[in-house]
Write a protein that holds these residues in place. Structure first.
Motif, PDB file in Angstrom:
ATOM      1  N   LEU A 196       5.700   4.454  -1.846  1.00 13.55           N
ATOM      2  CA  LEU A 196       5.829   4.501  -0.390  1.00 13.55           C
ATOM      3  C   LEU A 196       4.674   3.728   0.215  1.00 13.55           C
ATOM      4  CD1 LEU A 196       7.336   5.814   2.139  1.00 13.55           C
ATOM      5  CD2 LEU A 196       5.322   7.257   2.243  1.00 13.55           C
ATOM      6  N   PHE A 197       4.998   2.656   0.937  1.00 18.51           N
ATOM      7  CA  PHE A 197       3.982   1.916   1.684  1.00 18.51           C
ATOM      8  C   PHE A 197       4.043   2.381   3.129  1.00 18.51           C
ATOM      9  CE2 PHE A 197       2.780  -1.297   4.686  1.00 18.51           C
ATOM     10  CZ  PHE A 197       1.569  -1.761   4.199  1.00 18.51           C
ATOM     11  N   SER A 198       2.872   2.622   3.718  1.00 16.67           N
ATOM     12  CA  SER A 198       2.803   3.053   5.105  1.00 16.67           C
ATOM     13  C   SER A 198       1.707   2.263   5.807  1.00 16.67           C
ATOM     14  CB  SER A 198       2.505   4.554   5.183  1.00 16.67           C
ATOM     15  OG  SER A 198       2.441   4.988   6.525  1.00 16.67           O
ATOM     16  N   GLY A 199       2.055   1.644   6.926  1.00 13.43           N
ATOM     17  CA  GLY A 199       1.080   0.852   7.666  1.00 13.43           C
ATOM     18  C   GLY A 199       1.773   0.123   8.804  1.00 13.43           C
ATOM     19  N   THR A 200       1.311  -1.073   9.121  1.00 15.68           N
ATOM     20  CA  THR A 200       1.949  -1.882  10.159  1.00 15.68           C
ATOM     21  C   THR A 200       2.847  -2.927   9.505  1.00 15.68           C
ATOM     22  OG1 THR A 200       0.204  -3.560  10.190  1.00 15.68           O
ATOM     23  CG2 THR A 200      -0.090  -1.626  11.626  1.00 15.68           C
TER      24      THR A 200
END
Length: 274
Positions: A196-200
């Protein structure tokens, strides 16, 4: 009496993610209608289920629905499953369910895994309101048109995307929604290489340009930022008085909410207008 059509959710990755009831139903029905029989046979073999399988996918949905409806009306029960997760969610099946409803055949849900809900639950994005839009258009022009339509949505947007289109999709999102828009990218959920990648969006572009991906992907686009109200409190009060039938008290309350200020402050400013 007619049989029952069971809409059975199956694992999205880890084969242990299946309910006791789902295993029992798959054992008891006369037939299992599966999107890909070879893929689904692996699941049934894992649990020692010998129920016959029949294909049911987007290319034969019309004709197969008729065949299955005949069996159901003859008293046989059928389980509908997809390759992974809950059937009918961006997958074939709703036509059969709709026809069963129209013909008086009982349809029962056997709930379980869903990639949409699984991704939402670990994304860290707001879940009190969200919109699932299925697969994004595959062509750049169509995808950009669709993103223009949803970019101002005040809720989390959830969609599916293929791994080979992830980079170009992120580029389109950056252009239309802005590089600072929050995003989460979930892939291979419940499997060994879950990520899971989370960011902008901008950060996602940088990360995935250096880390190519494989496997099923769920994209979660954060809600659009709230737009500041245009004009002044006096402008809003004047506009609402001219354009609506609201009472003065209701107008003051609505303007206070729009500008995020105390109602008493708006009331003071409104005295000159009254």
């Amino acid at each position: 009496m007619s049989g029952t059509l069971y809409v059975v959710a199956t694992p999205i990755g880890n084969l242990e993610d299946i309910t006791y009831r789902a295993v029992r139903i798959l054992e008891e029905v006369s037939l299992v209608a599966a999107e890909d029989t070879r893929h689904s046979r692996k699941l049934l073999n894992h649990y020692g289920i010998n129920t016959p399988l029949i294909s049911y996918h987007e290319h034969n949905e019309e004709s197969r629905s008729t065949q299955l409806l005949v069996k159901l009306k003859a008293g046989e029960s059928v389980a509908l499953i997809s390759d992974a997760g809950t059937p009918c969610i961006a997958d074939p099946g709703y036509r059969l369910v709709s026809r069963c409803r129209m013909e008086g055949v009982v349809v029962a849900a056997v709930p379980g895994p869903s990639a949409v809900i699984t991704a939402l639950s670990i994304s860290g994005l707001p879940t009190d309101a969200f919109r699932f839009v299925g697969f994004l258009p595959t062509k750049t022009h169509g995808r950009c048109q669709f993103l223009e339509q949803i970019k101002a949505e005040p809720q989390t947007i959830v969609c599916y995307e293929a791994p080979h289109r992830l980079i170009v999709c992120l580029a389109d999102m950056a252009t239309i929604c802005g590089v600072d828009r929050p995003i989460a990218v979930a892939r291979e959920l419940t499997k060994r290489h879950e990520e899971l990648f989370s960011g902008t969006i901008g950060e996602a572009q940088n990360y995935f340009s250096q880390n190519p991906v494989k496997g099923e992907i769920v994209l979660l686009l954060g809600a659009a930022p709230e737009r500041p109200p245009e004009g002044t409190v006096i402008d809003a009060l004047t506009r609402l008085r001219q354009e609506s039938d609201l009472s003065w008290k209701e107008i003051v309350k609505q303007v206070a909410k729009e500008f995020g200020v105390p109602g008493s402050d708006v009331y003071k400013e409104s005295l000159g207008l009254r």
